[in-house]
Design an enzyme around this catalytic site. Structure first.
Site, short mmCIF file in Angstrom:
data_model
loop_
_atom_site.label_atom_id
_atom_site.label_comp_id
_atom_site.label_asym_id
_atom_site.label_seq_id
_atom_site.Cartn_x
_atom_site.Cartn_y
_atom_site.Cartn_z
N SER A 146 54.17 -18.81 29.52
CA SER A 146 55.19 -18.33 28.58
C SER A 146 56.02 -19.51 28.12
O SER A 146 55.94 -20.59 28.69
CB SER A 146 56.09 -17.32 29.32
OG SER A 146 57.33 -17.15 28.68
N TYR A 159 61.20 -13.37 35.70
CA TYR A 159 60.10 -13.64 34.77
C TYR A 159 59.97 -15.14 34.54
O TYR A 159 58.88 -15.71 34.59
CB TYR A 159 60.36 -12.92 33.45
CG TYR A 159 59.24 -13.02 32.43
CD1 TYR A 159 59.18 -14.09 31.53
CD2 TYR A 159 58.26 -12.04 32.35
CE1 TYR A 159 58.16 -14.18 30.60
CE2 TYR A 159 57.24 -12.11 31.41
CZ TYR A 159 57.21 -13.18 30.54
OH TYR A 159 56.18 -13.27 29.62
C1 GCO Z 1 62.26 -12.43 26.68
C2 GCO Z 1 60.82 -12.24 26.28
C3 GCO Z 1 60.00 -13.52 26.52
C4 GCO Z 1 58.66 -13.41 25.84
C5 GCO Z 1 57.70 -14.50 26.12
C6 GCO Z 1 58.15 -15.79 25.54
O1 GCO Z 1 62.85 -11.49 27.23
O2 GCO Z 1 62.76 -13.53 26.40
O3 GCO Z 1 60.23 -11.14 26.96
O4 GCO Z 1 59.91 -13.70 27.92
O5 GCO Z 1 58.05 -12.23 26.20
O6 GCO Z 1 57.48 -14.63 27.50
O7 GCO Z 1 57.18 -16.78 25.83
#
Ligand code: GCO
Length: 255
Positions: A146, A159
């Protein structure tokens, strides 16, 4: 040079989280390049629907229903594939969830669920696939990272940590498995038009920020990952290892 270097004919690819979203787009694209796809998800009905739709389009697809956080189910799946004589030539560790909350409000159980789904699963499934790839002389592993493999954003700490870990797990896989003929690389999608991002897409302020911050001035489409996925899954990338390719409209290249 023939374009056959991008041909995936005769290859079997396990794509986790491929009944919808980015995983489905990459799965269909790799199938159009000749691969047989093992379509994964936790919901058997949704996996079967995706398999039926792909088959109706003339693509090779088989169901592989398991929860990527369930180690016993992962091992059972690989044992079933072994018994059926099905070798996973290409693994795409795509399955992932998002959970947006400030860290001071975040419960540890929610932190752990994201880490388990997005990162630990890639290790467990990668280990099971690599054991077999090493025995066969090689294979391809494509981990889905990501923008958060490189940068942080407030309220998405688990995440971010999981995707930073994906980048470094990819490099660890290269360190240990390249000599055995495995190429392990990653794709870092930018802000893509997916269900996971629907709340952001629908937020006019966030939508404007993405379009302003991205040199390409737009969100990415899931199908825009297909070329990079085929590239990293094919012999065109046989001397590339431990790298991450950002498909982000240029966002990470500029301030
Ligand atoms: C967020 C998004 C991001 C994108 C992606 C970007 O909440 O900023 O979900 O995480 O999904 O991962 O690369």
């Amino acid at each position: 040079m023939s374009t056959r270097i991008f041909d995936l004919s005769g290859k079997t690819a396990l794509v986790t989280g491929s009944s919808r979203g980015l995983g489905r787009a990459m799965a269909e694209g790799m199938a159009r390049a000749g691969a047989r796809i093992l379509v994964n998800g936790t919901n058997a009905a949704k996996v079967d629907e995706a398999v039926a739709e792909m088959r109706a389009a003339g693509l090779q697809a088989e169901p592989a229903v398991f929860d990527v956080t369930d180690e016993a189910a992962i091992i059972a799946t690989f044992n079933r594939l072994d018994a059926a004589g099905i070798a996973v030539d290409i693994l795409v560790n795509n399955a992932g969830i998002q959970f947006r909350k400030p860290m001071v409000e975040l419960e540890t159980v929610d932190w752990q669920r994201v880490i388990d789904t997005n990162l630990t699963s890639a290790f467990v499934i990668g280990r099971e696939a690599a054991r077999r790839m090493i025995a066969r002389g090689g294979g391809k592993i494509v981990n889905i990272g990501s923008l958060m493999s490189a940068l942080g954003r407030a309220t998405v700490a688990p995440y971010t940590v999981s995707k930073g870990g994906i980048k470094m797990l990819t490099q660890a896989m290269a360190a240990e498995w390249a000599a055995s003929g495995i190429q392990a690389n990653a794709i870092g999608p930018g802000y893509m038009l997916t269900d996971m991002n629907q709340a952001l897409i629908d937020n006019p302020v966030f939508d404007a920020w993405v379009k302003g911050r991205t040199p390409s001035k737009r969100w990415g489409r899931p199908d825009e990952l297909v070329g990079t996925a085929i590239f990293l899954a094919s012999s065109a990338s046989d001397y590339i290892n431990g790298q991450i390719i950002y498909v982000d409209g240029g966002m990470l290249a500029v301030l």
